[in-house]
Motif scaffolding. Structure first.
Motif, PDB file in Angstrom:
ATOM      1  N   ARG A   1      58.848  33.307   7.163  1.00 13.08           N
ATOM      2  CA  ARG A   1      58.362  32.425   8.204  1.00 13.08           C
ATOM      3  C   ARG A   1      57.032  32.986   8.682  1.00 13.08           C
ATOM      4  O   ARG A   1      56.950  34.136   9.090  1.00 13.08           O
ATOM      5  N   TYR A  24      66.542  33.175  -5.457  1.00  9.66           N
ATOM      6  CA  TYR A  24      67.606  34.150  -5.249  1.00  9.66           C
ATOM      7  C   TYR A  24      67.349  35.372  -6.128  1.00  9.66           C
ATOM      8  O   TYR A  24      66.748  35.261  -7.195  1.00  9.66           O
ATOM      9  N   SER A  84      61.029  26.397   2.839  1.00  9.61           N
ATOM     10  CA  SER A  84      62.357  26.891   3.195  1.00  9.61           C
ATOM     11  C   SER A  84      63.086  27.505   2.021  1.00  9.61           C
ATOM     12  O   SER A  84      64.168  28.044   2.192  1.00  9.61           O
ATOM     13  N   GLN A  90      73.689  29.625  -9.086  1.00 13.49           N
ATOM     14  CA  GLN A  90      74.880  29.703  -9.927  1.00 13.49           C
ATOM     15  C   GLN A  90      74.734  30.665 -11.106  1.00 13.49           C
ATOM     16  O   GLN A  90      75.661  31.432 -11.388  1.00 13.49           O
ATOM     17  N   GLN A 100      54.379  24.313   9.550  1.00 15.55           N
ATOM     18  CA  GLN A 100      54.953  24.023   8.244  1.00 15.55           C
ATOM     19  C   GLN A 100      55.421  25.308   7.596  1.00 15.55           C
ATOM     20  O   GLN A 100      54.830  26.363   7.801  1.00 15.55           O
ATOM     21  N   MET A 101      56.469  25.207   6.818  1.00 14.77           N
ATOM     22  CA  MET A 101      56.973  26.377   6.122  1.00 14.77           C
ATOM     23  C   MET A 101      57.671  25.920   4.852  1.00 14.77           C
ATOM     24  O   MET A 101      58.008  24.750   4.698  1.00 14.77           O
ATOM     25  N   TRP A 116      63.719  35.003   3.026  1.00 17.87           N
ATOM     26  CA  TRP A 116      63.385  34.048   4.082  1.00 17.87           C
ATOM     27  C   TRP A 116      62.018  34.436   4.615  1.00 17.87           C
ATOM     28  O   TRP A 116      61.823  35.566   5.049  1.00 17.87           O
TER      29      TRP A 116
END
Lengths: 457, 461
Positions: A425, A446, A442, A399, A439-440, A423
């Motif tokens: 992975r 931003y 997530s 926000q 496992q990651m 992102w």
């Protein structure tokens, strides 16, 4: 005293990242003859680490750390590869032992169903182990003895045997990998144990910030860094002694830059890290008239004195902070007794260079200030950029960046605005077993990026 | 005509056709004249009538006939497990397909067994000696798809040199072209949501299947509940709630203004008459405006107004019906190709106007829970109006694709002390492949599942 950070061998006073048992524990330490590190219940001297190449693997040898028996000039690369493979094996074994065992059962019919965990399988006692240790037996000998005296080891599947061996190795023959502290490894270590100190900045987000801020040689980067100095250090590392990093702050007290010390930056690079309050960058933009010049000079001098006092106080605080945060593991260690003074980074920016920045503008701007109001800050310092300069703003939440983007569009201060959510992975790569890791994380925060435009109307 | 819960299809029922293991998903309504285009053939859906859900079919000229392999499995399995077993088959096949993502690794392992690999193969379009004309000639002579595939393999210069994984991949590719498979699945909330999310996620507001499950759980949808629903995702939420209620309780599909929102997807659920009668519609204004007890002298005016509104509603409903009809034809095919629309037989009518008696009952007692999935409305304005309709201590759940409307709503609910136990949840779904020695997360995933604000309504007197 200080050697260049590009040296492949450690030196007295340098900072290292100690990776204990393949990532189980991560410790930042500064090497000195008197420094010690607690592993298990032993205090090990760090003196043998001085002069060894980065990437060396050590094992505990009584009160000392001695290099493991690996040769070659590619030690660092080979060992990193080894660590990677071992970690992947661990992921595979620990996370799906049943599936692995089923696969294995096609080869031989052993499985773990008949094993009962009743603490009676090991006939060797703690006293026996202590006696062996006092007789000078090494960790590997103890492990072999444990295996020989285990009633169930031979009945386990090969994967279980490897898992058992690894577990005992971590206890009786711990490994210490000495890694070079660079932006990536420092960010990963902090993100793993103390993510709030770096504002939950993940390593791919840090990379994206540097790219979107176009950090390159001979750039003058304006940085607002409230993530412990990680951003400042990463920028300085990338500039490599050219250009400047101006670490700016609101008010008169600079933000913490403790993490910069861990980077092992050379004197030349450290001189390029300067500090300045935002008010200095803003207030003297107007040219003073001749009649007021003495007052301005006096004011500048007064501010400089205040700054020196604040800087001294910050130095003391930094000193104690560094000791407190050196250990990222779950256990506490004795703080290193002597802290060698690192090259001094963050000197007050000189007036001449500030005037130059006012005239030409900064090359780019990077903000990582989770505790400040984003739009208020950007409204003040965006005009300090040169026209067409890129900027990147990191925040853990969306926000504040959305509001800032909206206002920048309304006031026509920037173009090419976009908010990105990175992102990441991670993949395990092994023969016939390449797949995403079990496992990651997530959430990567931003980033709002854009290009500053001339707002003269 | 309609048989609810039947394991065998019937004329007029809705089915989900899964073509070539998820490559294409089509909703169709079975009738003797319905057709489905597969490849360049129009296949009649008549042979599907009367078959158990979960049957696998293959193309046999202009018809679909049950696949030979599945017949034996069907004979072996009795009772209600047929569907589950075939879903497992599909699951396993889908997982095998995942292996296509890393063929090099597979080949490396295979090389340990034999030394074949694919490095020497050159893709120059000369490896296949059989021509298109030859294949057409075989087809005209009545050869089946499997015979064509075997002929292609026999005439391929490079097939024997491929690794076993590559051979399996080649065989699968030809099978999809020359012997396509059609799996007839029962349309339930999960499969409908997955199908829409895959091809037309915007029609269901990007509602992922785990988010739908979470909505139903947080809304405490259970037997004999009266659920107030604001459904702007095509009726998927209404159908899922009705399916779970199973003919007990009511689903009140409410809307702002006078035009109801689309409920096309409810038709796909094959809900029985008894369940459909439990799906009612009502404008929010009706639920709100008559909360005050009218005085005797105004009763006649109210009655007249209700009647007038009812007439308007009837007209609007008729108009909506026509729109629904054309919409259903348009959205029946979720695949990339278009098919001829199946003739639509009238499904049991869902969404009748709620009776005044039942509305009065809800006004007096309140609804058991509230579920909102209205991406196009202002969340707080809507919640402020409909939350008082809940009974005290009733749970509610609000879905939105974005976070900010829910954050604002949560903030306002706290300020006005209208609810407790508020939380915003972001669901996380990671699919795993499960195979011997190769269990791991799937190579691809959807990282975004929307947000849900849930809480409990409290007395605000």
């Amino acid at each position: 005293m200080c050697e260049s950070s590009s040296s492949r061998v450690t030196w007295e006073g340098c900072s290292v990242l100690l990776d204990i048992n393949d990532g189980d524990r991560l410790v930042f330490a500064r090497l000195s003859p008197a420094a010690k590190l607690k592993i298990g219940n032993k205090n090990c001297s760090l003196q043998p680490l001085i002069g060894c190449p980065f990437g060396t693997v050590f094992q505990v040898d009584g009160p000392f750390l001695s290099p493991a028996q690996v040769n070659g000039n590619n030690a660092e690369e080979v060992r990193d590869g080894q660590v990677s493979v071992e970690s992947r094996d661990k992921v595979n074994n620990d996370n799906n032992p049943e599936e692995v065992r089923d696969g294995r059962a096609n080869v031989d019919s052993r499985d773990n169903r008949a094993l009962v965990d009743n603490n009676t399988a090991q006939s060797l006692t703690g006293e026996d182990i202590e006696a062996m240790r006092r007789q000078g037996a090494g960790g590997n000998e103890i492990i072999e003895a444990l295996i020989a005296n285990s009633a169930t080891f031979e009945k386990k599947t090969s994967f279980s045997q490897e898992k058992y061996r690894l577990k005992k190795q971590k206890k009786y023959a711990p490994k210490v990998l000495m890694r070079r502290p660079v932006a990536r490894s420092i960010c990963e270590a902090y993100f793993k144990k103390y993510p709030s100190k770096i504002g939950f900045l993940r390593v791919d987000t840090l990379s994206l910030l540097l790219s979107m801020g176009n950090v390159s040689s001979n750039s003058d980067i304006l940085v607002v860094d409230m993530v412990g100095g990680l951003l400042t250090g990463a920028v300085a590392e990338r500039l490599g002694g050219t250009g400047f990093v101006c670490n700016s702050y609101i008010g008169q007290a600079p933000y913490s830059m403790d993490i910069v010390r861990i980077f092992n930056l050379s004197d030349e690079i450290c001189k390029r890290i300067v500090r300045s309050p935002i008010s200095d960058l803003l207030s003297q933009k107007e040219s003073p008239e001749q009649t007021l010049q003495p007052d301005d000079a006096c004011n500048v001098e007064s501010q400089s004195n205040d700054q020196i006092s604040a800087s001294t106080s910050m130095e003391d605080i930094s000193h104690s902070s560094e000791n407190g945060i050196s250990d990222l593991g779950a256990e506490n260690t004795e703080p290193a007794k002597e802290v060698w003074k690192a090259p001094k980074a963050g000197e007050r920016a000189q007036k001449e260079i500030i005037d130059l920045w006012k005239e030409n503008g900064f090359s780019s701007l990077i903000i990582a200030a989770p505790e400040l109001d984003t739009w208020t800050l950007v409204r003040d310092i965006l005009p300090l950029l040169a026209d067409s300069a890129p900027f990147a703003i990191y925040h853990q939440y969306l926000q504040p960046l959305a509001t800032c983007m909206h206002n920048l569009q309304l006031e026509k201060m920037a173009i090419g605005l976009q908010i990105t959510e990175p992102w990441l992975r991670e993949y395990q790569v092994l023969p016939s077993r390449t797949h995403p890791c079990m496992q990651m994380s997530s959430f990567g925060g931003y980033i709002l990026s854009g290009t500053k435009i001339c707002s003269t109307e």
